[in-house]
Design an enzyme around this catalytic site. Structure first.
Site, mmCIF file in Angstrom:
data_model
loop_
_atom_site.group_PDB
_atom_site.id
_atom_site.type_symbol
_atom_site.label_atom_id
_atom_site.label_comp_id
_atom_site.label_asym_id
_atom_site.label_seq_id
_atom_site.Cartn_x
_atom_site.Cartn_y
_atom_site.Cartn_z
ATOM 1 N N ALA A 106 0.339 -8.622 18.673
ATOM 2 C CA ALA A 106 1.499 -8.984 17.865
ATOM 3 C C ALA A 106 2.816 -8.884 18.629
ATOM 4 O O ALA A 106 3.641 -9.807 18.590
ATOM 5 C CB ALA A 106 1.551 -8.095 16.621
ATOM 6 N N CYS A 158 8.746 20.733 -11.039
ATOM 7 C CA CYS A 158 7.727 21.159 -12.006
ATOM 8 C C CYS A 158 6.583 21.943 -11.360
ATOM 9 O O CYS A 158 5.652 22.360 -12.043
ATOM 10 C CB CYS A 158 7.166 19.953 -12.766
ATOM 11 N N CYS A 167 5.526 13.448 -6.930
ATOM 12 C CA CYS A 167 4.873 14.473 -7.733
ATOM 13 C C CYS A 167 3.786 13.839 -8.601
ATOM 14 O O CYS A 167 4.011 12.790 -9.223
ATOM 15 C CB CYS A 167 5.896 15.181 -8.617
ATOM 16 N N GLY A 201 -1.874 -9.592 12.665
ATOM 17 C CA GLY A 201 -2.586 -8.326 12.831
ATOM 18 C C GLY A 201 -3.339 -7.845 11.624
ATOM 19 O O GLY A 201 -3.470 -6.644 11.401
ATOM 20 N N THR A 202 -3.875 -8.779 10.833
ATOM 21 C CA THR A 202 -4.662 -8.387 9.671
ATOM 22 C C THR A 202 -5.931 -9.219 9.600
ATOM 23 O O THR A 202 -5.909 -10.411 9.928
ATOM 24 C CB THR A 202 -3.878 -8.548 8.350
ATOM 25 N N HIS A 212 0.818 -1.219 0.000
ATOM 26 C CA HIS A 212 0.000 0.000 0.000
ATOM 27 C C HIS A 212 0.850 1.267 0.000
ATOM 28 O O HIS A 212 0.333 2.358 0.190
ATOM 29 C CB HIS A 212 -0.950 0.007 1.209
ATOM 30 N N PRO A 216 -5.840 -11.181 17.956
ATOM 31 C CA PRO A 216 -6.761 -11.409 19.080
ATOM 32 C C PRO A 216 -8.137 -11.901 18.644
ATOM 33 O O PRO A 216 -8.834 -12.569 19.409
ATOM 34 C CB PRO A 216 -6.865 -10.023 19.742
#
Length: 260
Positions: free
Chosen positions: A241, A159, A135, A197-198, A127, A224
């Protein structure tokens, strides 16, 4: 007793594995004080922003294209609420394991950069990374420590077009290079897969767990709660975790380091 035996089993699998994949989500960084995905919405009490729109709309690719001032307003608010946080012992133990098992990889949904700052080298940031601005026109990249210096809309020195964080906003495609890296490593297979943790709601996050049986790999879940992949794992550690990875590291004989 069962929990301790699961910790010891996890440590044994780590020591016997050659290639390990650590899949990590917001739960691993929650131990550093960062909000989970749902917690980001929780920064706005009624789930709406000051502009009367959901935070997911404010942080969308479409909004960045049409009203970058709105997207940047909430990006700064969220970054400020997380500022000063650092990697924790879960990130550190994963980095230590990579030193022992150099063919191991991290696939993370997190944009905080904690895995790299902890010392992990083989990291797929699917991600993106909040510490890098890009830019919107010439694609020049710029590393930043935090957003404290950003007022209004930041512009490119080359730019003079608008800069944006090099992250995947809501409704956007995944970065091509990260997808290619993941595919390459998946072809090679892994001996052991961690899901940490996902909630594993995205197919590219759950797929390695489903592929593990084909590879002959074991799967360990640290969370958990119950997730999309919970029925398909070999060991479930219903723990936070940092606590779980610290215990696995200790069972392996790794020396604990001072971390947040």
């Amino acid at each position: 007793m069962m929990l301790q035996s699961d910790i010891e089993q996890a440590a044994e699998w780590v020591m016997n594995a050659r290639r390990i994949l650590f899949i990590t989500g917001a739960g691993i960084s929650a131990d550093s004080g960062l909000p989970t995905y749902r917690g980001i919405g929780g920064l706005y009490e009624d789930k709406q922003t000051e502009h009367g729109i959901p935070i997911e709309v404010a942080l969308s690719g479409d909004m960045m294209s049409t009203r970058p001032d709105i997207t940047w307003k909430y990006l700064r608010q969220i970054e400020q609420s997380c500022r000063g946080a650092a990697f924790n012992q879960a990130h550190q133990v994963i980095a230590d394991i990579e030193q022992l098992k150099p063919e191991s990889w991290v696939l993370t949904q997190n944009i905080d950069g904690f895995h790299r700052s902890a010392g992990s080298k083989n990291v797929i940031e699917i991600h993106g990374q909040v510490g890098e601005l890009v830019c919107t026109r010439c694609l020049q990249r710029q590393a930043v420590e935090d957003y404290s210096h950003i007022e209004g809309l930041p512009v490119c020195e080359r730019c003079h077009n608008i800069l944006r964080p090099n992250v995947v906003l809501f409704g956007e495609m995944l970065p091509e290079q990260a997808v290619m890296d993941l595919h390459r490593e998946m072809v090679g297979g892994f001996d052991l897969v961690f899901s940490i943790g996902t909630t594993s709601v995205f197919p590219y996050i759950s797929q390695p767990v489903y592929e593990a049986r084909k590879w002959g790999a074991k799967v360990i879940e640290i969370n958990p709660g119950i997730t999309e992949v919970s029925p398909f794992v070999n060991v479930r550690l219903q723990m936070r975790a940092a606590h779980a990875m610290r215990q696995i590291g200790q069972a392996m004989g790794l020396s604990p380091k001072n971390t947040h």
